[in-house]
Design a protein around this motif. Structure first.
Motif, PDB file in Angstrom:
ATOM      1  N   VAL A   1     -29.426   7.569  16.027  1.00 54.18           N
ATOM      2  CA  VAL A   1     -30.723   7.821  16.660  1.00 54.18           C
ATOM      3  C   VAL A   1     -30.431   8.474  18.008  1.00 54.18           C
ATOM      4  O   VAL A   1     -29.630   7.957  18.779  1.00 54.18           O
ATOM      5  N   PRO A   2     -31.050   9.606  18.289  1.00 50.93           N
ATOM      6  CA  PRO A   2     -30.742  10.314  19.534  1.00 50.93           C
ATOM      7  C   PRO A   2     -30.949   9.425  20.755  1.00 50.93           C
ATOM      8  O   PRO A   2     -31.853   8.602  20.798  1.00 50.93           O
ATOM      9  N   ASN A   3     -30.101   9.587  21.726  1.00 56.13           N
ATOM     10  CA  ASN A   3     -30.224   8.833  22.967  1.00 56.13           C
ATOM     11  C   ASN A   3     -31.179   9.568  23.898  1.00 56.13           C
ATOM     12  O   ASN A   3     -30.920  10.682  24.337  1.00 56.13           O
ATOM     13  N   ASN A   4     -32.260   8.896  24.192  1.00 52.22           N
ATOM     14  CA  ASN A   4     -33.302   9.548  24.964  1.00 52.22           C
ATOM     15  C   ASN A   4     -32.894   9.822  26.402  1.00 52.22           C
ATOM     16  O   ASN A   4     -33.286  10.819  26.993  1.00 52.22           O
ATOM     17  N   ALA A   5     -32.118   8.926  26.971  1.00 50.91           N
ATOM     18  CA  ALA A   5     -31.732   9.095  28.372  1.00 50.91           C
ATOM     19  C   ALA A   5     -30.912  10.373  28.533  1.00 50.91           C
ATOM     20  O   ALA A   5     -31.145  11.171  29.443  1.00 50.91           O
ATOM     21  N   ALA A   6     -29.982  10.553  27.624  1.00 54.43           N
ATOM     22  CA  ALA A   6     -29.137  11.748  27.705  1.00 54.43           C
ATOM     23  C   ALA A   6     -29.978  13.000  27.514  1.00 54.43           C
ATOM     24  O   ALA A   6     -29.819  13.997  28.216  1.00 54.43           O
TER      25      ALA A   6
END
Lengths: 340, 340
Positions: free
Chosen positions: A55-60
């Motif tokens: 799941v993509p890391n939103n912070a990055a």
DNA sequence: GTTTATTCTGTGTACGTTCACAGACTCTCA
DNA sequence: TGAGAGTCTGTGAACGTACACAGAATAAAC
């Protein structure tokens, strides 16, 4: 020996790349639905994503994209209002639905004290949100100033009187009040009065203006009582005043349902039957409307529509599109019940 | 020639460092209130922060710290409930206040369809929140399963019947119902009945149990009517049933204010005076309670306390502290008004 | 067979922080 | 004077992603 079940690390785009035997870039392209990816690679990557549970890391993503995919929902009201105003919940819901449809998240920012104001201002400056929806802003509101300074895409639900040029969504109080009054007149009422309230607010002033529009030459200032608040007690007082001034009154437009409910009590006390002797209409279609005896004829507030409209206004700006000047005015259907 | 007023870039920690003539590390230490910074450096950095208008970038911080400083507030209800249940707004407010006090942000996640469920599940997996507050979870709720799998710190407001071991905060329905019934008995009522509602829910069953506790040996199952929902119409029906079965009834505990309001109507229709002939008490202290005639004696729902309690439960887990087993049961003050 | 366009892929850099580490500077005390 | 402890500071990584760029492979045209 039992291994400690350490909090499993989340899979990154790199893990997916290794698993699929391709590079980070290609995975990124698949994740973001970009062209120029071979069918082979795409299939392998999709399988790998599934397998490692990526799941993509939103912070990055936020960091590199310079945006948060979040919109703030600012309510500037004392806590108690959340209880009393059934609309705010629906506005919130409407906004939330529209935003999540566009893959934005909604962050609730509730301001109840000066300390909150500072906190929210700091929060907005922190780039946590890409835009804001402001409900019930005050005149010369510090939050509004912060938002303006930051150039944050904004939409107001109801607009502060000092900021007519910012995008907002509201209801057309004047036209709605006029339509409601006309409908009341159509039922054969001869002496129709109004309990006007909160004339210092746009909504209050516009509702009175709509009433005046509808009556035209028949307007009689003696048939208008003005009370300070949209409140039950104010409705009782306003109705007593009208009855005293014009005992022959046979129709009343109350500026809100709460005011109408108060008017009903005053009429009951005075021995007048509703709707036989006097027709009463309210405004808002709030919880009051269905609980009075008889239930109120009133104007429905399209609360979730207001929320959705405000969200749409923010999303438009986020997409770089132009927003309608003069704001968005929503239709307000009349709900005819037993009181008139 | 006029320069384009390009969206001014936000100041970074590096800008502050340059301005103050120190390194990033030192600035970071000042920002995070760590020791080992000279008074000189601290003063220079604070001045520099003020001058360049520095606000930390949350995305960068989240990325390196592996946390988001946000807590999800999940409401799993059809939209209409937001309108009908005045408590949800207050629960939200209470949670928001507690969280922002601890420098956490609250993200509203409202689930109204299966599509929403999938979206929220994906959102939770994305590491957007460090913990969740779940309001009115369903039995065997997919969201609950996702949360469990992720090991996300969680607190329930009211607990799903199938998950007694997870932290939750609720009200002590049974003790409150008992206290309320006892108080009703203390006013001299001889034949006290109950309109029980929603017996398939914990709250409904516990309220009936509290009623039974209070009556002890005097309990008479003939004086209990059971209706499916916490609703006005159900209250009317329940009261009619009780009146038919036991015309001599002189006290009624309605399982909710809405039910009590319905009971009031049925009593009025039957020509009984409240509170002279029959004393009526409700439960919830909702908007109903103040709008009925006479206003209801009832039990106050500490809604904002529930929200704050749930937030505290999540924060405790976030700090690595233990949470109370068996959940947190809140006090519910009795509000005595005119109906009994 | 060469050129040219088109499709596909990998690599390096940047985003703005925090944190571990290493080093410099002050004191204190033998 | 020198060693050691305590205080302060700077530097280089790392976090996980998107994007620009360069280059490889393929296809199409002459």
């Amino acid at each position: 020996m039992v291994s400690v079940p350490a909090r499993r690390k989340r899979a990154t785009i790199h893990d997916v790349a290794v698993e699929a035997g391709v590079s980070r870039g290609t995975v990124s392209r698949v994740v973001n639905d970009e062209p120029y990816v071979s069918a082979n690679a795409r299939a392998a990557i999709e399988a790998a994503i599934e397998k490692v549970g990526y799941v993509p890391n939103n912070a990055a993503r936020s960091l590199v994209m310079q945006r948060s995919q979040a919109v703030g929902f600012i309510v500037h009201e004392p806590h108690s209002l959340f209880l009393e105003d059934p609309n705010i919940g629906d506005i919130l819901l409407g906004a939330n639905t529209a935003l999540s449809h566009a893959d934005y998240q909604m962050v609730c920012l509730i301001i109840d004290s000066d300390r909150d104001t500072a906190r929210v201002a700091r929060y907005l400056s922190g780039g946590f949100v890409d835009g804001v929806i402001i409900v019930s802003a005050r005149q010369n509101d510090p939050i509004t100033r912060v938002v303006e300074k930051l150039g944050l895409p904004t939409a107001f639900v109801g607009h502060p009187p000092d900021l007519r040029d910012l995008p907002f969504v509201g209801i057309d109080n004047r036209t709605s009040a006029r339509a409601l009054t006309e409908r009341l007149l159509d039922t054969g009422r001869r002496r129709v009065g109004m309990i006007a309230a909160a004339l210092d607010r746009d909504s209050g002033a516009d509702r009175l203006a709509g009433f005046t529009d509808a009556l035209g030459d028949a307007f009689d200032s003696n048939l208008v009582a003005s009370v300070p608040l949209y409140a039950y007690a104010a409705g009782v007082a306003g109705m007593r005043e009208l009855l005293q001034r014009s005992p022959e009154i046979d129709g009343v437009f109350a500026a809100s349902d709460a005011v109408a409910a108060g008017a009903l009590e005053a009429l009951r006390d005075a021995g007048r039957r509703v709707p036989e002797d006097v027709g009463v209409v309210g405004f808002d279609d709030s919880a009051w409307a269905r609980r009075t005896q008889p239930p109120l004829s009133t104007v429905h507030q399209p609360a979730s529509g207001l929320g959705a409209g405000a969200a749409e206004l923010v999303l438009q700006q986020l997409r770089g599109e132009a927003t309608p000047v003069g704001g968005l005015l929503l239709q307000t259907p009349i709900v005819w019940r037993g009181s008139a």
